[in-house]
Design a protein around this motif. Structure first.
Motif, PDB file in Angstrom:
ATOM      1  N   HIS A  56       0.871  -1.154  -0.260  1.00  0.00           N
ATOM      2  CA  HIS A  56       0.209  -0.117   0.096  1.00  0.00           C
ATOM      3  C   HIS A  56       0.691   1.146   0.048  1.00  0.00           C
ATOM      4  CE1 HIS A  56      -3.523   2.686   0.534  1.00  0.00           C
ATOM      5  NE2 HIS A  56      -3.667   3.026   1.615  1.00  0.00           N
ATOM      6  N   LEU A  57       2.250   1.227   0.381  1.00  0.00           N
ATOM      7  CA  LEU A  57       2.972   1.673   0.260  1.00  0.00           C
ATOM      8  C   LEU A  57       3.934   2.116  -0.407  1.00  0.00           C
ATOM      9  CD1 LEU A  57       2.805   2.297   4.121  1.00  0.00           C
ATOM     10  CD2 LEU A  57       1.413   4.362   3.252  1.00  0.00           C
ATOM     11  N   PRO A  58       4.363   2.263  -1.594  1.00  0.00           N
ATOM     12  CA  PRO A  58       5.266   2.325  -2.423  1.00  0.00           C
ATOM     13  C   PRO A  58       6.664   3.546  -2.486  1.00  0.00           C
ATOM     14  CG  PRO A  58       3.300   2.367  -3.882  1.00  0.00           C
ATOM     15  CD  PRO A  58       2.746   2.616  -2.378  1.00  0.00           C
ATOM     16  N   PHE A  59       5.573   4.424  -2.098  1.00  0.00           N
ATOM     17  CA  PHE A  59       6.867   5.106  -1.741  1.00  0.00           C
ATOM     18  C   PHE A  59       7.882   5.148  -0.727  1.00  0.00           C
ATOM     19  CE2 PHE A  59       2.454   6.900  -1.505  1.00  0.00           C
ATOM     20  CZ  PHE A  59       2.454   6.752   0.036  1.00  0.00           C
ATOM     21  N   TRP A  60       7.156   3.644   0.142  1.00  0.00           N
ATOM     22  CA  TRP A  60       8.315   3.871   1.373  1.00  0.00           C
ATOM     23  C   TRP A  60       8.685   2.413   0.545  1.00  0.00           C
ATOM     24  CZ3 TRP A  60       5.709   3.363   6.790  1.00  0.00           C
ATOM     25  CH2 TRP A  60       4.415   4.217   6.850  1.00  0.00           C
ATOM     26  N   GLU A  61       8.331   1.824   0.146  1.00  0.00           N
ATOM     27  CA  GLU A  61       9.000  -0.164  -0.436  1.00  0.00           C
ATOM     28  C   GLU A  61      10.035   0.721  -2.125  1.00  0.00           C
ATOM     29  OE1 GLU A  61       5.361  -2.794   0.846  1.00  0.00           O
ATOM     30  OE2 GLU A  61       4.506  -1.139  -0.174  1.00  0.00           O
ATOM     31  N   GLU A  62       9.531   0.989  -2.368  1.00  0.00           N
ATOM     32  CA  GLU A  62      10.293   0.821  -3.536  1.00  0.00           C
ATOM     33  C   GLU A  62      10.454   2.920  -4.415  1.00  0.00           C
ATOM     34  OE1 GLU A  62       8.656  -0.942  -7.506  1.00  0.00           O
ATOM     35  OE2 GLU A  62       7.003  -2.238  -6.252  1.00  0.00           O
ATOM     36  N   PRO A  63      10.974   3.235  -3.682  1.00  0.00           N
ATOM     37  CA  PRO A  63      10.758   4.811  -3.817  1.00  0.00           C
ATOM     38  C   PRO A  63      11.452   5.569  -4.428  1.00  0.00           C
ATOM     39  CG  PRO A  63      12.324   4.222  -2.235  1.00  0.00           C
ATOM     40  CD  PRO A  63      11.600   3.117  -1.979  1.00  0.00           C
ATOM     41  N   GLU A  64      12.920   4.667  -5.501  1.00  0.00           N
ATOM     42  CA  GLU A  64      13.528   5.171  -5.885  1.00  0.00           C
ATOM     43  C   GLU A  64      12.393   4.700  -7.543  1.00  0.00           C
ATOM     44  OE1 GLU A  64      17.740   4.034  -8.690  1.00  0.00           O
ATOM     45  OE2 GLU A  64      17.286   3.478  -6.830  1.00  0.00           O
ATOM     46  N   ASN A  65      12.055   3.713  -7.663  1.00  0.00           N
ATOM     47  CA  ASN A  65      11.250   3.623  -8.837  1.00  0.00           C
ATOM     48  C   ASN A  65       9.982   4.105  -9.039  1.00  0.00           C
ATOM     49  OD1 ASN A  65      10.029   2.089 -11.269  1.00  0.00           O
ATOM     50  ND2 ASN A  65       8.613   0.547 -10.078  1.00  0.00           N
ATOM     51  N   TYR A  66       9.419   4.486  -7.528  1.00  0.00           N
ATOM     52  CA  TYR A  66       8.097   5.430  -7.843  1.00  0.00           C
ATOM     53  C   TYR A  66       8.210   6.039  -8.534  1.00  0.00           C
ATOM     54  CZ  TYR A  66       3.426   6.715  -5.831  1.00  0.00           C
ATOM     55  OH  TYR A  66       2.191   7.627  -5.426  1.00  0.00           O
ATOM     56  N   MET A  67       9.388   7.167  -7.826  1.00  0.00           N
ATOM     57  CA  MET A  67       9.663   8.554  -7.889  1.00  0.00           C
ATOM     58  C   MET A  67       9.824   8.633  -9.413  1.00  0.00           C
ATOM     59  SD  MET A  67       8.780  10.028  -4.954  1.00  0.00           S
ATOM     60  CE  MET A  67       9.082   8.534  -3.623  1.00  0.00           C
ATOM     61  N   ASN A  68      10.210   8.023  -9.715  1.00  0.00           N
ATOM     62  CA  ASN A  68      11.205   7.965 -11.263  1.00  0.00           C
ATOM     63  C   ASN A  68       9.567   7.535 -12.021  1.00  0.00           C
ATOM     64  OD1 ASN A  68      13.267   7.789 -13.783  1.00  0.00           O
ATOM     65  ND2 ASN A  68      12.417   5.601 -14.454  1.00  0.00           N
ATOM     66  N   LEU A  69       8.816   6.966 -12.180  1.00  0.00           N
ATOM     67  CA  LEU A  69       7.291   7.345 -12.773  1.00  0.00           C
ATOM     68  C   LEU A  69       6.500   8.419 -12.586  1.00  0.00           C
ATOM     69  CD1 LEU A  69       6.587   3.497 -11.290  1.00  0.00           C
ATOM     70  CD2 LEU A  69       6.928   4.546 -14.431  1.00  0.00           C
ATOM     71  N   VAL A  70       6.479   9.070 -11.176  1.00  0.00           N
ATOM     72  CA  VAL A  70       5.607   9.973 -10.742  1.00  0.00           C
ATOM     73  C   VAL A  70       6.566  11.030 -11.764  1.00  0.00           C
ATOM     74  CG1 VAL A  70       4.818  11.995  -9.512  1.00  0.00           C
ATOM     75  CG2 VAL A  70       5.031   9.112  -9.086  1.00  0.00           C
ATOM     76  N   GLY A  71       8.141  10.611 -11.663  1.00  0.00           N
ATOM     77  CA  GLY A  71       8.696  12.290 -11.904  1.00  0.00           C
ATOM     78  C   GLY A  71       8.317  12.294 -13.661  1.00  0.00           C
ATOM     79  N   LYS A  72       8.509  11.417 -14.133  1.00  0.00           N
ATOM     80  CA  LYS A  72       8.420  11.430 -15.521  1.00  0.00           C
ATOM     81  C   LYS A  72       6.550  11.471 -16.182  1.00  0.00           C
ATOM     82  CE  LYS A  72      11.734   7.740 -16.777  1.00  0.00           C
ATOM     83  NZ  LYS A  72      12.074   6.551 -17.609  1.00  0.00           N
ATOM     84  N   TRP A  73       6.368  11.442 -15.619  1.00  0.00           N
ATOM     85  CA  TRP A  73       4.606  11.500 -15.237  1.00  0.00           C
ATOM     86  C   TRP A  73       4.438  13.523 -15.144  1.00  0.00           C
ATOM     87  CZ3 TRP A  73      -0.226  10.335 -17.586  1.00  0.00           C
ATOM     88  CH2 TRP A  73      -0.605  10.718 -17.091  1.00  0.00           C
ATOM     89  N   LEU A  74       4.938  14.221 -14.824  1.00  0.00           N
ATOM     90  CA  LEU A  74       5.141  14.845 -14.066  1.00  0.00           C
ATOM     91  C   LEU A  74       5.791  16.331 -15.327  1.00  0.00           C
ATOM     92  CD1 LEU A  74       5.577  15.442  -9.953  1.00  0.00           C
ATOM     93  CD2 LEU A  74       3.208  16.193 -11.283  1.00  0.00           C
ATOM     94  N   GLU A  75       6.914  15.620 -15.819  1.00  0.00           N
ATOM     95  CA  GLU A  75       7.686  15.706 -16.949  1.00  0.00           C
ATOM     96  C   GLU A  75       7.017  16.323 -18.276  1.00  0.00           C
ATOM     97  OE1 GLU A  75      11.588  14.115 -16.583  1.00  0.00           O
ATOM     98  OE2 GLU A  75      11.578  15.535 -14.650  1.00  0.00           O
ATOM     99  N   HIS A  76       6.720  15.511 -18.309  1.00  0.00           N
ATOM    100  CA  HIS A  76       5.799  14.745 -19.842  1.00  0.00           C
ATOM    101  C   HIS A  76       4.989  13.668 -20.220  1.00  0.00           C
ATOM    102  CE1 HIS A  76       8.140  11.176 -20.536  1.00  0.00           C
ATOM    103  NE2 HIS A  76       9.299  12.060 -19.939  1.00  0.00           N
ATOM    104  N   GLY A  77       4.128  12.773 -18.830  1.00  0.00           N
ATOM    105  CA  GLY A  77       3.174  11.650 -19.493  1.00  0.00           C
ATOM    106  C   GLY A  77       2.032  12.598 -19.338  1.00  0.00           C
ATOM    107  N   ALA A  78       1.430  13.121 -18.740  1.00  0.00           N
ATOM    108  CA  ALA A  78       0.609  13.840 -18.764  1.00  0.00           C
ATOM    109  C   ALA A  78       0.173  13.610 -20.328  1.00  0.00           C
ATOM    110  CB  ALA A  78      -0.584  14.970 -17.914  1.00  0.00           C
ATOM    111  N   SER A  79       1.205  15.316 -20.903  1.00  0.00           N
ATOM    112  CA  SER A  79       0.524  15.257 -22.201  1.00  0.00           C
ATOM    113  C   SER A  79       0.700  14.118 -23.143  1.00  0.00           C
ATOM    114  CB  SER A  79       1.958  16.210 -22.458  1.00  0.00           C
ATOM    115  OG  SER A  79       2.913  15.858 -22.285  1.00  0.00           O
ATOM    116  N   GLU A  80       1.235  13.137 -22.539  1.00  0.00           N
ATOM    117  CA  GLU A  80       1.073  11.890 -23.724  1.00  0.00           C
ATOM    118  C   GLU A  80       0.255  11.333 -23.657  1.00  0.00           C
ATOM    119  OE1 GLU A  80       4.099   8.985 -22.907  1.00  0.00           O
ATOM    120  OE2 GLU A  80       5.429  10.123 -23.112  1.00  0.00           O
TER     121      GLU A  80
END
Length: 307
Positions: free
Chosen positions: A281-305
């Motif tokens: 239930h807490l992926p930002f604790w459990e696999e933080p690097e992967n989670y931040m990478n996914l969310v960060g990419k979404w914020l940078e350009h994923g939403a536009s895709e």
């Protein structure tokens, strides 16, 4: 941990002034990217368990992150004498809208975690806020009945399911047993891949429920104990009212199983869905690097895709 500024904003409800506590990681200046506003779950928890999202600031130095304590919780105003007629989803949607206005934010993304995703979806579907650029629904749900089914299925996996269920039913009538049951259940279905025990103080989401005399924290279970809509809320039939791009994040070992969020995927055209295989239930604790990478990419350009 990433440095932050904090404060409170006034929140007027029926002539009564409440205060909403917030933290800003990074800067919400016009030179930076639109902030990510993180909405915590519960209902009745506190925003700081979402503080690992502050790592997004470090990706490029221009992505601010805002977390806050919903009223009734944490460092925001408390109201132990209020009842279910006051403690509603509308109250928390109004508070989110007020926070955005008081901070002078023109454009932003929302990440709603767990029950916070319900608030984020409700906010967009009912208010259509003009500054919202995208909605990230993390480990969340579209319908409380589906959630109750999912939670019951996860509870049934324990040999002592009846004992745990009884402790949950009593709740704060027996806080020691309640806390023990929460720790047992969440160890398997909420923080399975986060092995540090006891939980670090700055991310323990239940500290403000149970209190800690040494830390000067008085426990307050008002919101979780008295809220009614957390048993009845649904957005089924209204999903089509969500207009912004949506990033749906689920996890294989979550007690909020993916089928509780799946209606968003079938109900929206502008949506991306990722399931995390090494989280509960807490992926930002459990696999933080992967989670931040996914969310960060979404914020940078994923939403536009998916626009």
């Amino acid at each position: 941990m990433t440095a932050y500024t904090d404060g409170t904003v006034p929140f007027l409800v029926d002539g009564e002034e409440l205060k909403t506590y917030y933290r800003i990681y990074g800067s919400i200046s016009d030179d930076n990217l639109p902030p990510l506003i993180a909405v915590h779950g519960g209902p009745g928890l506190v925003g700081y368990y979402l503080s690992p999202l502050s790592k997004l600031v470090d990706r490029n130095g221009r992505q601010p992150v805002i977390i806050y304590d919903q009223v009734g919780n944490g460092r925001s105003s408390h109201f132990p004498d209020k009842g279910p007629e006051f403690i509603t989803i509308k109250l928390f949607v109004d508070e989110l809208e007020n926070l955005i206005a008081k901070l002078g934010i023109k454009e932003y993304h929302i990440l709603g975690h767990s029950f916070g995703g319900c608030l984020g979806a409700e906010f967009e579907a009912e208010r259509h806020p003009p500054g919202l650029k995208s909605l990230i629904l993390s480990n969340s749900l579209a319908d409380m009945k589906l959630f109750a089914q999912s939670e019951a299925e996860r509870l049934a996996t324990f040999d002592n399911a009846d004992e745990l269920g009884a402790a949950f039913a009593k709740g704060m009538e027996d806080p020691k047993a309640f806390r023990a049951a929460l720790d047992t259940f969440n160890g398997r279905w909420a923080s399975r891949y986060f092995t540090e025990r006891p939980l670090p103080e700055d991310i323990d989401p239940f500290l403000w429920w149970f209190g800690d005399e040494e830390k000067g924290i008085e426990g307050d279970y008002t919101v979780s104990g008295k809220m009614v809509e957390d048993k009845t809320w649904t957005i089924l039939g209204r999903i089509h009212q969500i207009r912004v791009p949506v990033f749906l994040i689920t996890a294989t070992d979550d007690f909020v199983q993916s089928y509780t969020a799946e209606p968003f995927f079938w109900g929206l055209k502008r949506i991306k869905w990722i399931n995390l295989e090494h989280s509960s239930h807490l992926p930002f604790w459990e696999e933080p690097e992967n989670y931040m990478n996914l969310v960060g990419k979404w914020l940078e350009h994923g939403a536009s895709e998916v626009s």
